[in-house]
Scaffold this motif. Structure first.
Motif, PDB file in Angstrom:
ATOM      1  N   SER A  18       0.834  -1.214   0.000  1.00 56.21           N
ATOM      2  CA  SER A  18       0.000   0.000   0.000  1.00 56.21           C
ATOM      3  C   SER A  18       0.862   1.256   0.000  1.00 56.21           C
ATOM      4  O   SER A  18       0.528   2.248  -0.650  1.00 56.21           O
ATOM      5  CB  SER A  18      -0.920   0.008   1.231  1.00 56.21           C
ATOM      6  N   ARG A  21       2.123   1.760  -3.450  1.00 56.01           N
ATOM      7  CA  ARG A  21       1.023   2.231  -4.281  1.00 56.01           C
ATOM      8  C   ARG A  21       0.736   3.704  -4.030  1.00 56.01           C
ATOM      9  O   ARG A  21       0.430   4.456  -4.966  1.00 56.01           O
ATOM     10  CB  ARG A  21      -0.227   1.397  -4.017  1.00 56.01           C
ATOM     11  N   TYR A  22       0.841   4.132  -2.769  1.00 57.92           N
ATOM     12  CA  TYR A  22       0.612   5.550  -2.454  1.00 57.92           C
ATOM     13  C   TYR A  22       1.667   6.425  -3.114  1.00 57.92           C
ATOM     14  O   TYR A  22       1.347   7.490  -3.663  1.00 57.92           O
ATOM     15  CB  TYR A  22       0.624   5.756  -0.941  1.00 57.92           C
ATOM     16  N   TYR A  25       0.920   6.623  -6.731  1.00 55.87           N
ATOM     17  CA  TYR A  25      -0.253   7.496  -6.887  1.00 55.87           C
ATOM     18  C   TYR A  25       0.156   8.966  -6.838  1.00 55.87           C
ATOM     19  O   TYR A  25      -0.235   9.772  -7.693  1.00 55.87           O
ATOM     20  CB  TYR A  25      -1.231   7.153  -5.767  1.00 55.87           C
ATOM     21  N   TYR A 135      -7.322   2.555  -2.065  1.00 58.61           N
ATOM     22  CA  TYR A 135      -7.877   1.995  -3.299  1.00 58.61           C
ATOM     23  C   TYR A 135      -9.149   2.730  -3.728  1.00 58.61           C
ATOM     24  O   TYR A 135      -9.451   2.800  -4.922  1.00 58.61           O
ATOM     25  CB  TYR A 135      -8.176   0.504  -3.109  1.00 58.61           C
ATOM     26  N   ASP A 138      -7.475   5.774  -5.508  1.00 61.23           N
ATOM     27  CA  ASP A 138      -6.514   5.504  -6.565  1.00 61.23           C
ATOM     28  C   ASP A 138      -7.171   4.897  -7.805  1.00 61.23           C
ATOM     29  O   ASP A 138      -6.932   5.330  -8.932  1.00 61.23           O
ATOM     30  CB  ASP A 138      -5.433   4.556  -6.018  1.00 61.23           C
ATOM     31  N   ARG A 139      -8.025   3.908  -7.591  1.00 58.37           N
ATOM     32  CA  ARG A 139      -8.648   3.210  -8.721  1.00 58.37           C
ATOM     33  C   ARG A 139      -9.530   4.109  -9.584  1.00 58.37           C
ATOM     34  O   ARG A 139      -9.464   4.033 -10.813  1.00 58.37           O
ATOM     35  CB  ARG A 139      -9.450   2.010  -8.200  1.00 58.37           C
TER      36      ARG A 139
END
Length: 404
Positions: A18, A21-22, A25, A135, A138-139
């Motif tokens: 995560s 992913r951050y 992002y 999520y 982000d998604r």
């Protein structure tokens, strides 16, 4: 299965994923802002920001004028008028976004720096809670980018493929067309040449701003909404899990101070985006209505036109829902924070009367809400209101078309 689910190593691996992913992002939003010509950063000179921002404004507004010039030739055709009006409203968006970012440049700096500092503090204490809703933010940005890109490519690719095919097959006479409808005050040759390719390049730039400027500004709003809501949620969890009275008192003081700073951040976010959101409120309902009306009037329609209408309608719905969803996240997290204070042990803690007064004031405040010029709150209700308005406009257009 339960042992594996509670394994600290699995939790750490999930948290690390995560975290990566951050960071991705964050970098992606920054890259899109740069490509969209609206990046406001202290590492970039103000002159450079104003040049790129002015270029976006000039090109998009000039295209709106050329499109308005074309619509004057079709005042007797309601379908074409509706179509051109919808395009005009869409191409105004990058110009408005760029203008708002240039005017509110200093506030953007302050908002970004304050939220980044507060979020990094919470991230260092509790990564799992801070990144729990990543999520959900982000998604949607990926989905909206794909939809915008598909819409722009459906305009650009057919004429580009046609030009390449005619050149390869040595077609004579050649008849080229530009990606977007427009009427220039001068004659543009349709058989190629430097002047035609110059106009084609101009259209490509306009499509580029449509893709990256709109998507980057929408994604940045979601990024800030994620940071505000995540900070509020981590503070709520922190208050609920404290047991020591001395630690609780100090933590509560810190949370109240952070809430004040977040309240100021939400006001800055509202001030920067209020015109952008207001344009979306006024325009998207008209655009959705116009697109549905345009689709209902076609009797002989190509696959490309069907795809374009589907992606365009999906884009407007997704864009509206994304803003409504992010605004609701902020409000919901603010409510959870106030409830966290209310159900905590603050009445029994050793707080002085000034801090107690601040705690009571914090609990009595309304939840943080983002509004567009104090006209409408940005939440899920806003999305349903836009849909209802769009359908009302659609039935009105049908009545006018039948009367005509």
């Amino acid at each position: 299965m339960d042992i594996k689910a509670n394994d600290p190593r699995n939790k750490q691996a999930t948290t690390n994923a995560s975290m990566i992913r951050y960071r991705v992002y964050s970098r992606r939003v920054r890259t899109m802002l740069y490509l969209g010509g609206v990046l406001q950063d202290r590492t970039h000179s103000a002159i450079r920001s104003y040049i790129t921002g002015s270029l976006v404004i000039l090109m998009c507004l000039s295209y709106c004028i050329f499109l308005m010039n074309l619509s004057r030739d079709h005042t007797d055709n309601l379908i074409l008028m509706v179509k051109y009006f919808g395009l005009m409203c869409s191409f105004i968006a990058p110009a408005l976004m760029s203008a708002c970012f240039l005017i509110k440049r200093e506030k953007l700096f302050e908002l970004h720096e304050t939220l980044n500092d507060l979020f990094e503090q919470e991230l260092s204490r509790d990564q799992e809670t801070a990144l729990a809703t990543l999520y959900a933010f982000d998604r949607p940005s990926y989905i909206v980018f794909f939809t915008v890109a598909s819409t722009v490519l459906l305009y650009v690719c057919p004429p580009l493929i046609s030009i390449i095919r005619q050149i390869v097959h040595h077609t004579e006479p050649r008849r080229y067309r530009l990606p977007f409808p427009a009427k220039f005050p001068w004659t543009v040759p349709i058989n190629g040449g430097f002047l035609f390719y110059l106009h084609f390049l101009y259209h490509l730039f306009v499509g580029w701003w449509m893709l990256f400027t709109i998507n980057s500004v929408d994604s940045l709003f979601g990024f800030y909404a994620f940071q505000i809501s995540s900070i509020l949620r981590t503070m709520s969890v922190k208050l609920a899990n404290l047991r020591s009275r001395e630690t609780f008192s100090e933590t509560l003081k810190t949370c109240v101070r952070m809430h004040r700073r977040l309240l100021r951040c939400s006001h800055m976010l509202e001030d920067i985006w209020q015109l952008i959101i207001l344009r979306m409120l006024l325009v998207n309902s008209i655009l959705i209505c116009a697109l549905i009306f345009e689709a209902s009037q076609f009797t002989d329609i190509t696959i490309n036109e069907v795809s374009l209408l589907i992606f365009y309608i999906a884009l407007k719905l997704l864009q509206t829902f994304m803003y409504a969803w992010y605004g609701s996240f902020i409000t919901s997290s603010s409510e959870h924070f106030c409830e966290g204070i209310y159900f905590s042990q603050w009445p029994d803690s050793s707080l002085d009367r000034h801090v107690r007064a601040n705690v009571i004031v914090t609990m009595m405040q309304k939840p943080i809400t983002i509004k567009a010029l104090k006209v409408s709150s940005v939440n899920v209700n806003m999305f349903t209101n836009i849909l209802n308005t769009a359908m009302s406009y659609f039935f009105l257009l049908q009545s006018l078309d039948k009367a005509g």
